[in-house]
Structures are given as structure tokens and as C-alpha cells.
Design an enzyme around this catalytic site. Sequence first.
Site, mmCIF file in Angstrom:
data_model
loop_
_atom_site.group_PDB
_atom_site.id
_atom_site.type_symbol
_atom_site.label_atom_id
_atom_site.label_comp_id
_atom_site.label_asym_id
_atom_site.label_seq_id
_atom_site.Cartn_x
_atom_site.Cartn_y
_atom_site.Cartn_z
ATOM 1 N N SER A 139 0.634 -1.116 -0.006
ATOM 2 C CA SER A 139 -0.062 0.007 -0.040
ATOM 3 C C SER A 139 0.876 1.135 0.055
ATOM 4 C CB SER A 139 -0.754 -0.002 1.303
ATOM 5 O OG SER A 139 -1.219 1.536 1.399
ATOM 6 N N TYR A 152 -1.773 -1.191 10.367
ATOM 7 C CA TYR A 152 -1.882 -1.780 9.020
ATOM 8 C C TYR A 152 -0.781 -1.063 8.176
ATOM 9 C CZ TYR A 152 -3.864 -1.720 4.036
ATOM 10 O OH TYR A 152 -4.055 -1.472 2.641
#
Length: 262
Positions: A139, A152
Site C-alpha cells: 500500500s 496496517y
Amino acid sequence: MDLQLTNTTAVVTGASRGIGLATVQALTAEGVRVVAAARTITPELKETGALAIPVDLLTPDAPAQLIDRATTELGDLDLLVNNVGGGDGGEGQTGGFLSFTDQQWQQSLDLNFLAAVRTSRAALPSLLRRRGALVNISSNGARMPHAGPVTYTTAKAALTAFGKALAEEFGPQGVRINTISPGPVRTAMWESPDGYGAELARSMGVTQEQLLAQIPAAMGMTTGRLLEPSEVATAVAYLASPLAAGMSGTDLLIDGGSVKTA
Ligand SMILES: NC(=O)c1ccc[n+]([C@@H]2O[C@H](COP(=O)([O-])OP(=O)(O)OC[C@H]3O[C@@H](n4cnc5c(N)ncnc54)[C@H](OP(=O)(O)O)[C@@H]3O)[C@@H](O)[C@H]2O)c1
């Protein structure tokens, strides 16, 4: 353009919807024989013609079992796509660092990092025999760690570093390992009524629709829109292709210009 992938073999994790499903669709359209893994097998996944295997990749033994089954069905692997990640629902994800328990850290690390570690460990002997390719879906949050839940983004930063290390170790033996780091993609993570996007909207006191409309500007996406899953999937197919033979250890940002550094 012929990506020269016809009759090659691949495993895609997190394949029932979103980026994983789009990846299976892109690969099967190129003639790749795909084993696709998720806990639920959706009608959309069945339609791709991939061999869909129901598996919970949070279970430590599951990645090895998945690869075992995949190589039994397909023979050796030309491609592994470690796509599984994100998390179930957005509840408890927006409170900041002091709100996260050990259990939440462990779950995020298990899903966003260790599942890829375990699946890669199981698949690499086969990928080495085929001089194949491996793509991790990280990401852009790995490079902008404030832009999501810290559990995350930290797990994704580990995944990006892991990809670079593997590329260095296995590149000389013929396996190309690359990372794709998407920005916000239009998937259940943002659009589902119980996903992260819904929870973030609640925490900000706006509707989910308003949040989705604000995100491109808030994230500095100069393209002014969320990404589509197919845009990430196309890049996976390219990185898998012999046409990308010169790409190894890359971290490919597909984020509409969010990350501002060179
Ligand atoms: N969407 C974004 O904005 C965005 C941005 C950057 C990076 N990413 C990354 O891209 C990847 C895909 O994201 P997405 O947005 O497409 O997510 P998604 O729509 O939530 O899909 C996640 C997929 O993973 C599967 N999955 C979840 N937990 C699993 C488990 N324990 N075992 C096996 N399969 C599991 C889900 O299927 P089941 O629920 O049926 O198991 C589903 O197929 C993730 O790694 C995510 O972190 C997404």
C-alpha cells in the site's frame, strides 16, 4: 500487446472480490491457469474459471496447504500474487495508536505480512524451478504511515521491505519479486457499509458518500478519483510477464500521485 502468459500457472490470494478478483480476471484473460484463494468463493470468482480454493490464510498452516494443493493441480508455479490483506470491517480501526491492543496488532501483522511470508516460503521452491515471478500487494500507506491505521501501515511497510529483501536473495536465481503499492482503490474496504471507509466516515461525522468524494483531494491524488481494481490488476499481469524481465525489487506506486517524494 501479448504478455506471453498463455498456459503459465499462478496462485492469487484474497481472490474473492476487489483487487484479487480483478487480478484473477486479468490473468485468466491472458490464458493463465490460476488457483484462487479466499475464505468465501463468490459467483464472480467462479465465473473466471480459476480453480477456487476456500481457505482462511490467518491460520498459520493454511498457506503451505494452499501451495501444496495448487502445485498438485497446476504443477510448478510461474507466479504468486500475495494480495490478501486489509482486514474484516473497520470497527476499532480509527482510534489511533493508543487504542490498538496486542491482539489487533497481531491480527493485522498476520493478515498483511505473515500470510505473505508463509505463502512465499511455501511457493518459492516451485517458483525457483520455473524461474517465475512474485508480486506483493502492499500500500502507499507503507510510505505515508500516517494515512491509515498504524497497525496496517506498519504491516505494509514490513511487506514492502520483505519484497525488496526477497528480490535481492532470489533475483540471481531467476525469480523476479516486485511490489505494487496502491493508493485508495474502489473496493469493499472503502465501499462496504461495515468496512474501514464506513467506520472512518462515522468517526469524521460525514456520510460514507461524502468521505469517498473527499478522499482524492484529501490524499493528494492529482488524478482526482479513486483507483479501480482493474488498474492494479493490469500492473500485476505486466509484472508477471516476460516483457517485465528487467523489473526486480521494484515498488510500483499506483496511487494517483498521492506520494509526493521522488
Ligand atoms: N482498496 C484499497 O484502497 C487498497 C489500497 C492499498 C492496498 N490495498 C491492498 O490490496 C489488497 C486487496 O485489497 P482489497 O481492497 O481488494 O480488499 P477486499 O475487497 O477487502 O478483499 C480482500 C480479499 O481477501 C480475502 N480475505 C480476507 N481475509 C482473508 C483470510 N483470512 N483468508 C483468506 N482470504 C481472506 C477476502 O475474501 P474473503 O472475505 O472471502 O476471505 C477478499 O477476497 C490488500 O492487501 C489491501 O491491503 C488495498
